[in-house]
Design a protein around this motif. Structure first.
Motif, PDB file in Angstrom:
ATOM      1  N   LYS A   1       1.012  -1.296  -0.217  1.00  0.00           N
ATOM      2  CA  LYS A   1      -0.186   0.071   0.122  1.00  0.00           C
ATOM      3  C   LYS A   1       0.960   1.286   0.122  1.00  0.00           C
ATOM      4  O   LYS A   1       0.488   2.233  -0.488  1.00  0.00           O
ATOM      5  CB  LYS A   1      -0.892   0.099   1.116  1.00  0.00           C
ATOM      6  CG  LYS A   1      -2.042   0.945   1.204  1.00  0.00           C
ATOM      7  CD  LYS A   1      -2.859   1.164   2.673  1.00  0.00           C
ATOM      8  CE  LYS A   1      -3.646   0.055   2.609  1.00  0.00           C
ATOM      9  NZ  LYS A   1      -4.451  -0.101   3.618  1.00  0.00           N
ATOM     10  N   ARG A   2       1.909   1.198   0.872  1.00  0.00           N
ATOM     11  CA  ARG A   2       2.704   2.480   0.916  1.00  0.00           C
ATOM     12  C   ARG A   2       3.554   2.661  -0.529  1.00  0.00           C
ATOM     13  O   ARG A   2       3.602   3.667  -1.008  1.00  0.00           O
ATOM     14  CB  ARG A   2       3.813   2.361   2.046  1.00  0.00           C
ATOM     15  CG  ARG A   2       3.250   2.352   3.476  1.00  0.00           C
ATOM     16  CD  ARG A   2       4.369   2.579   4.425  1.00  0.00           C
ATOM     17  NE  ARG A   2       5.226   1.311   4.553  1.00  0.00           N
ATOM     18  CZ  ARG A   2       5.056   0.410   5.243  1.00  0.00           C
ATOM     19  NH1 ARG A   2       3.854   0.521   6.125  1.00  0.00           N
ATOM     20  NH2 ARG A   2       5.615  -0.634   5.488  1.00  0.00           N
ATOM     21  N   ALA A   3       3.864   1.526  -1.295  1.00  0.00           N
ATOM     22  CA  ALA A   3       4.813   1.544  -2.399  1.00  0.00           C
ATOM     23  C   ALA A   3       3.513   1.974  -3.408  1.00  0.00           C
ATOM     24  O   ALA A   3       4.191   3.058  -4.246  1.00  0.00           O
ATOM     25  CB  ALA A   3       5.203   0.337  -3.059  1.00  0.00           C
ATOM     26  N   ALA A   4       2.426   1.932  -3.471  1.00  0.00           N
ATOM     27  CA  ALA A   4       1.517   2.298  -4.417  1.00  0.00           C
ATOM     28  C   ALA A   4       1.072   3.668  -4.053  1.00  0.00           C
ATOM     29  O   ALA A   4       1.182   4.604  -5.218  1.00  0.00           O
ATOM     30  CB  ALA A   4       0.150   1.376  -4.193  1.00  0.00           C
ATOM     31  N   LEU A   5       0.934   4.076  -2.891  1.00  0.00           N
ATOM     32  CA  LEU A   5       0.857   5.543  -2.514  1.00  0.00           C
ATOM     33  C   LEU A   5       2.178   6.492  -3.011  1.00  0.00           C
ATOM     34  O   LEU A   5       1.972   7.493  -3.524  1.00  0.00           O
ATOM     35  CB  LEU A   5       0.566   5.877  -1.031  1.00  0.00           C
ATOM     36  CG  LEU A   5      -0.634   5.325  -0.648  1.00  0.00           C
ATOM     37  CD1 LEU A   5      -0.761   5.312   0.916  1.00  0.00           C
ATOM     38  CD2 LEU A   5      -1.719   6.107  -1.234  1.00  0.00           C
ATOM     39  N   ALA A   6       3.244   5.961  -3.002  1.00  0.00           N
ATOM     40  CA  ALA A   6       4.531   6.405  -3.292  1.00  0.00           C
ATOM     41  C   ALA A   6       4.548   6.652  -4.671  1.00  0.00           C
ATOM     42  O   ALA A   6       4.847   7.628  -5.214  1.00  0.00           O
ATOM     43  CB  ALA A   6       5.648   5.928  -2.843  1.00  0.00           C
ATOM     44  N   ALA A   7       4.274   5.706  -5.562  1.00  0.00           N
ATOM     45  CA  ALA A   7       4.324   5.673  -6.749  1.00  0.00           C
ATOM     46  C   ALA A   7       2.993   6.726  -7.406  1.00  0.00           C
ATOM     47  O   ALA A   7       3.577   7.636  -8.373  1.00  0.00           O
ATOM     48  CB  ALA A   7       3.797   4.229  -7.378  1.00  0.00           C
ATOM     49  N   ARG A   8       2.168   6.913  -6.753  1.00  0.00           N
ATOM     50  CA  ARG A   8       1.076   7.707  -7.155  1.00  0.00           C
ATOM     51  C   ARG A   8       1.532   9.239  -6.912  1.00  0.00           C
ATOM     52  O   ARG A   8       1.385  10.133  -7.811  1.00  0.00           O
ATOM     53  CB  ARG A   8      -0.353   7.473  -6.526  1.00  0.00           C
ATOM     54  CG  ARG A   8      -1.120   6.357  -6.779  1.00  0.00           C
ATOM     55  CD  ARG A   8      -2.405   6.350  -5.850  1.00  0.00           C
ATOM     56  NE  ARG A   8      -2.987   4.899  -6.092  1.00  0.00           N
ATOM     57  CZ  ARG A   8      -4.210   4.688  -5.560  1.00  0.00           C
ATOM     58  NH1 ARG A   8      -4.472   5.062  -4.484  1.00  0.00           N
ATOM     59  NH2 ARG A   8      -4.861   3.495  -5.694  1.00  0.00           N
TER      60      ARG A   8
ATOM     61  N   GLU B   1       4.749  10.229  -6.901  1.00  0.00           N
ATOM     62  CA  GLU B   1       5.570  10.472  -8.075  1.00  0.00           C
ATOM     63  C   GLU B   1       5.045  10.835  -9.286  1.00  0.00           C
ATOM     64  O   GLU B   1       5.491  11.643  -9.913  1.00  0.00           O
ATOM     65  CB  GLU B   1       6.731   8.936  -7.998  1.00  0.00           C
ATOM     66  CG  GLU B   1       7.618   9.055  -7.048  1.00  0.00           C
ATOM     67  CD  GLU B   1       8.480   7.922  -7.278  1.00  0.00           C
ATOM     68  OE1 GLU B   1       8.456   7.192  -8.251  1.00  0.00           O
ATOM     69  OE2 GLU B   1       9.219   7.552  -6.316  1.00  0.00           O
ATOM     70  N   ALA B   2       3.863   9.997  -9.645  1.00  0.00           N
ATOM     71  CA  ALA B   2       3.340  10.353 -10.812  1.00  0.00           C
ATOM     72  C   ALA B   2       2.731  11.682 -10.802  1.00  0.00           C
ATOM     73  O   ALA B   2       2.713  12.225 -11.947  1.00  0.00           O
ATOM     74  CB  ALA B   2       2.114   9.170 -11.068  1.00  0.00           C
ATOM     75  N   ARG B   3       2.202  12.122  -9.815  1.00  0.00           N
ATOM     76  CA  ARG B   3       1.405  13.545  -9.584  1.00  0.00           C
ATOM     77  C   ARG B   3       2.596  14.513  -9.727  1.00  0.00           C
ATOM     78  O   ARG B   3       2.296  15.652 -10.354  1.00  0.00           O
ATOM     79  CB  ARG B   3       0.552  13.833  -8.511  1.00  0.00           C
ATOM     80  CG  ARG B   3      -0.589  12.737  -8.641  1.00  0.00           C
ATOM     81  CD  ARG B   3      -1.272  12.967  -7.106  1.00  0.00           C
ATOM     82  NE  ARG B   3      -2.259  12.031  -7.002  1.00  0.00           N
ATOM     83  CZ  ARG B   3      -3.088  11.911  -5.799  1.00  0.00           C
ATOM     84  NH1 ARG B   3      -2.783  12.401  -4.799  1.00  0.00           N
ATOM     85  NH2 ARG B   3      -3.895  11.008  -6.165  1.00  0.00           N
TER      86      ARG B   3
END
Length: 406
Positions: free
Chosen positions: A394-401, A403-405
């Motif tokens: 979950k943390r990795a997904a939030l970090a990826a989002r 970075e994308a923003r």
């Protein structure tokens, strides 16, 4: 206090949800209640007689004398055997055994009476099918008890006819008599030891398989596990609420089985009933955690069910009832030790047939407790690792989002 209240609310929510699931899932309801009750009923009817008696055997009488007829009458009078047919030769007797009509063939040789009264030792031969160990062994026991009784009576008659007193003749025949006492199950009642052990062995299979299936519905995917955690307001309250309904159901099934054994079939309860209840409760919990561990470590549910079936289905053969554990090889011995049913049956036999003092029965109960604690800790460790892995994802997904923003 608010946290404790939330945990209790979560526990009861999952507890009630599990009973609701039983109504909506006929297979799970059938697996946990109908199947074990039907099996207990069938087994109880099968072993209701308690004793195997009057097994049919055949006779080949080549002598036709008064003595041979006395032997036949004595064998037929034993509770174990009954003369079912007479045959003309060994070939006919062999065919009758192979066809299953009889369980043994008693052959009385020619000149039996003449040789006995002449002081010779003619051989009476009994052929029996020991591939069927129980009926073959019982038929052999009946003949082995009957023929020596006739032989002893003849020897005593010969000595008394020569002027020897009956007491002296009896002492000369058996100078050192042996008195044997069958302990704990003197009537050799199969319902008291075999049925009383088969029922828990069958229940072990049902508990492990139903636990694998029921727990797998909520733990095989991370999404379902998160839902269960949220419903229970925590992982341990959720698991407790999920497993407790089945614990109560299986305690009821085991109680009904014991009611049949103790009430209808007369199984003695010579030990402490509270120790028996404690052993039964720990046994059910150990089997449930067994299923939980298999579900958590083996994916998908079908594979966990297959492995559970492989482990517990042949369990009765490794529990030391039909074959002693001390005579097993190392593989079978340790397989037996790794099954909760082995230790429950030890405690069960101790507290029913043997009347073992409580301090001697604490060993198998302590092992069952160790099963429960060890499997629970292993399950908790696995669930904790799964939870951490989910949080990391979950943390990795939030970090990826993020970075994308950016």
């Amino acid at each position: 206090m608010t946290g404790i209240g939330r945990i209790r609310a979560g526990f009861w929510l999952v507890f009630c949800r599990e009973f609701a699931w039983l109504r909506r899932r006929p297979f799970l309801l059938c697996l946990t209640t109908i199947i074990p009750l039907v099996l207990i009923g069938v087994l109880s009817v099968t072993f209701s007689a308690g004793l195997v008696t009057r097994l049919p055997i055949a006779v080949l009488d080549l002598d036709g004398s008064d003595l041979s007829r006395q032997v036949i009458r004595t064998v037929d009078a034993t509770p174990d055997t009954a003369i079912g047919m007479r045959v003309a030769d060994l070939g006919e007797g062999k065919r009758a055994i192979q066809s299953g009509q009889i369980y043994g063939l008693l052959m009385l040789p020619k000149n039996l009476e003449r040789d006995v009264f002449a002081g010779r030792q003619p051989q009476v031969v009994f052929f029996y099918n020991n591939q069927l160990m129980t009926p073959g062994g019982l038929a052999s026991r009946g003949v082995n008890n009957a023929v020596p009784a006739v032989e002893g009576a003849v020897r005593i008659s010969l000595r008394t006819s020569r002027g020897t007193l009956a007491a002296a003749a009896q002492q000369a025949i058996t100078p050192i008599p042996v008195q044997t006492q069958a302990l704990f199950n003197p009537t050799l009642n199969y319902a008291h030891f075999l049925l009383a052990c088969i029922m828990p062995a069958v229940l072990q299979i049902v508990i492990v398989l139903s636990s694998v299936y029921a727990v797998g519905l909520d733990t095989q995917t991370r999404h379902r596990l998160r839902i269960l955690r949220r419903l229970g307001k925590g992982l341990w309250p959720a698991l407790a609420g999920k497993m407790l309904p089945y614990t109560l159901i299986f305690l009821g099934v085991l109680g009904l089985g014991d009611a049949v054994l103790f009430g209808l079939l007369g199984l003695p309860l010579r030990g402490n009933p509270f120790l028996l209840l404690a052993a039964g409760t720990l046994y059910i919990l150990a089997c449930q955690f067994y299923g939980l561990v298999l579900t958590l470590f083996i994916k998908p549910v079908a594979s966990a069910l297959s492995l559970a079936t492989l482990i517990v289905s042949p369990a009765f053969g490794y529990m030391g009832i039909g074959f002693p554990r001390l005579g097993m090889n190392a593989f079978a011995y340790w397989w037996s030790a790794g099954l909760p049913g082995t230790w429950y049956l030890t405690a069960r036999i101790d507290q029913t047939l043997r009347g073992t003092p409580p301090d001697l029965s604490l060993h198998p109960i302590a092992i069952l407790l160790a099963f429960v604690i060890g499997l629970a800790l292993l399950s908790g460790l696995k669930l904790e690792l799964m939870g951490r892995h989910t949080q990391a994802e979950k943390r990795a997904a939030l970090a990826a989002r993020a970075e994308a923003r950016a």
